[in-house]
Design a protein around this motif. Structure first.
Motif, PDB file in Angstrom:
ATOM      1  N   ILE A   1       3.723  -1.395   3.711  1.00 14.00           N
ATOM      2  CA  ILE A   1       3.081  -0.057   3.452  1.00 14.00           C
ATOM      3  C   ILE A   1       4.133   0.992   3.556  1.00 14.00           C
ATOM      4  O   ILE A   1       5.114   0.919   4.296  1.00 14.00           O
TER       5      ILE A   1
ATOM      6  N   SER B   1       4.511   5.319   3.118  1.00 15.75           N
ATOM      7  CA  SER B   1       3.487   6.509   3.025  1.00 15.75           C
ATOM      8  C   SER B   1       4.596   7.802   3.709  1.00 15.75           C
ATOM      9  O   SER B   1       5.442   7.692   4.095  1.00 15.75           O
TER      10      SER B   1
ATOM     11  N   LEU C   1       1.023  -1.130  -0.131  1.00 20.31           N
ATOM     12  CA  LEU C   1       0.032  -0.052   0.091  1.00 20.31           C
ATOM     13  C   LEU C   1       1.128   1.153  -0.137  1.00 20.31           C
ATOM     14  O   LEU C   1       1.607   1.445   1.046  1.00 20.31           O
TER      15      LEU C   1
ATOM     16  N   ILE D   1      -5.504  -2.095   4.614  1.00 17.29           N
ATOM     17  CA  ILE D   1      -4.287  -1.811   5.506  1.00 17.29           C
ATOM     18  C   ILE D   1      -3.892  -3.095   6.084  1.00 17.29           C
ATOM     19  O   ILE D   1      -2.462  -3.447   6.109  1.00 17.29           O
TER      20      ILE D   1
END
Length: 246
Positions: free
Chosen positions: A191, A193, A147, A185
């Motif tokens: 992940i 970000s 993600l 998530i």
């Protein structure tokens, strides 16, 4: 007891982050009034909060103490402001004291310990809706995915290197909120970000056992504002070009 006015009318991550402050004051039995900007009012639809917490729309609604709120809106104070009929917490502008300590300062203003803030965020999750989004994004094929979120409230910071897994980018999908991405998530193999509300939601969901990468959104880059906030095993990068997946 005097009502408590908590002035933090916006910023999605901040509204998650201050929930311990909200619940600490609400637990005393006092009426808690938290005006919110229309564009961020959806956040309160995703949170479980005590019955004595009110969230009027700052832009359009009339509500008790509105005149006081508008008068004090741009005031800064490092402790509660005690009016004759209310207690006012100026959380929104804490950054004016020290931008890189803005998160810590909200809790200092309120006089509430910050340590376990994420334990006090209770989400209203629609699991069926989350599953629908998961399928709509094409993630039900069993392929591990990363993600990726390159956007914060002020800009987009493109990541120059691709993740080793299939990439799915956090984006606006009509009919879904950020909280509706919770299943996406939780099932991600990785992940990555920019420092934004997604990072705080990951903390709330307590994602462990997968690589977590966060890139500073500041210029010059800094993680001072996060060093006491994030408890998970994040890997920190000052700039997008520093992001390494290996």
């Amino acid at each position: 007891m005097k009502p408590v006015i908590i002035f933090q009318p916006g910023m999605v991550g901040d509204l998650f982050f201050i929930q311990k402050i909200v619940k600490t004051y609400a637990a005393t039995g006092r009426r808690v009034i938290m005006p919110v900007l229309q564009k961020h009012s959806w956040v309160y639809d995703t949170l479980v909060m005590p019955a004595n917490v009110e969230t009027p729309i700052l832009d359009t609604e009339e509500f008790d103490f509105r005149d006081e709120v508008m008068f004090l809106a741009d005031k800064i104070a490092m402790s509660p402001i005690e009016g004759p009929n209310y207690t006012y917490l100026s959380l929104f502008f804490s950054w004016r004291y020290a931008p890189e300590q803005t998160m810590d300062l909200k809790y200092q203003v309120a006089g509430v310990p910050m340590e376990d803030w994420s334990d006090h965020v209770e989400l209203k999750r629609d699991r069926e809706k989350e599953e629908h989004l998961f399928r709509e994004l094409g993630l039900d094929d069993g392929v591990p995915y990363c993600l990726v979120n390159e956007t914060c409230s002020t800009r987009t910071m493109p990541f120059p290197y691709r993740a080793p897994e299939k990439e799915v980018r956090l984006r606006f999908v009509e009919g879904y909120s950020l909280v509706d991405w919770s299943t996406v998530i939780e099932r991600a193999a990785r992940i990555a970000s920019v420092d934004t509300s997604l990072v705080l939601l990951v903390e709330v969901l307590k994602i462990r056992g997968v690589p977590l990468h966060v890139v500073s959104r500041y210029e010059p880059p800094s993680f001072r504002e996060l060093q006491n906030v994030l408890k998970l095993a994040w890997l920190f990068y000052f700039r997008p070009e520093h992001l390494q997946y290996a």
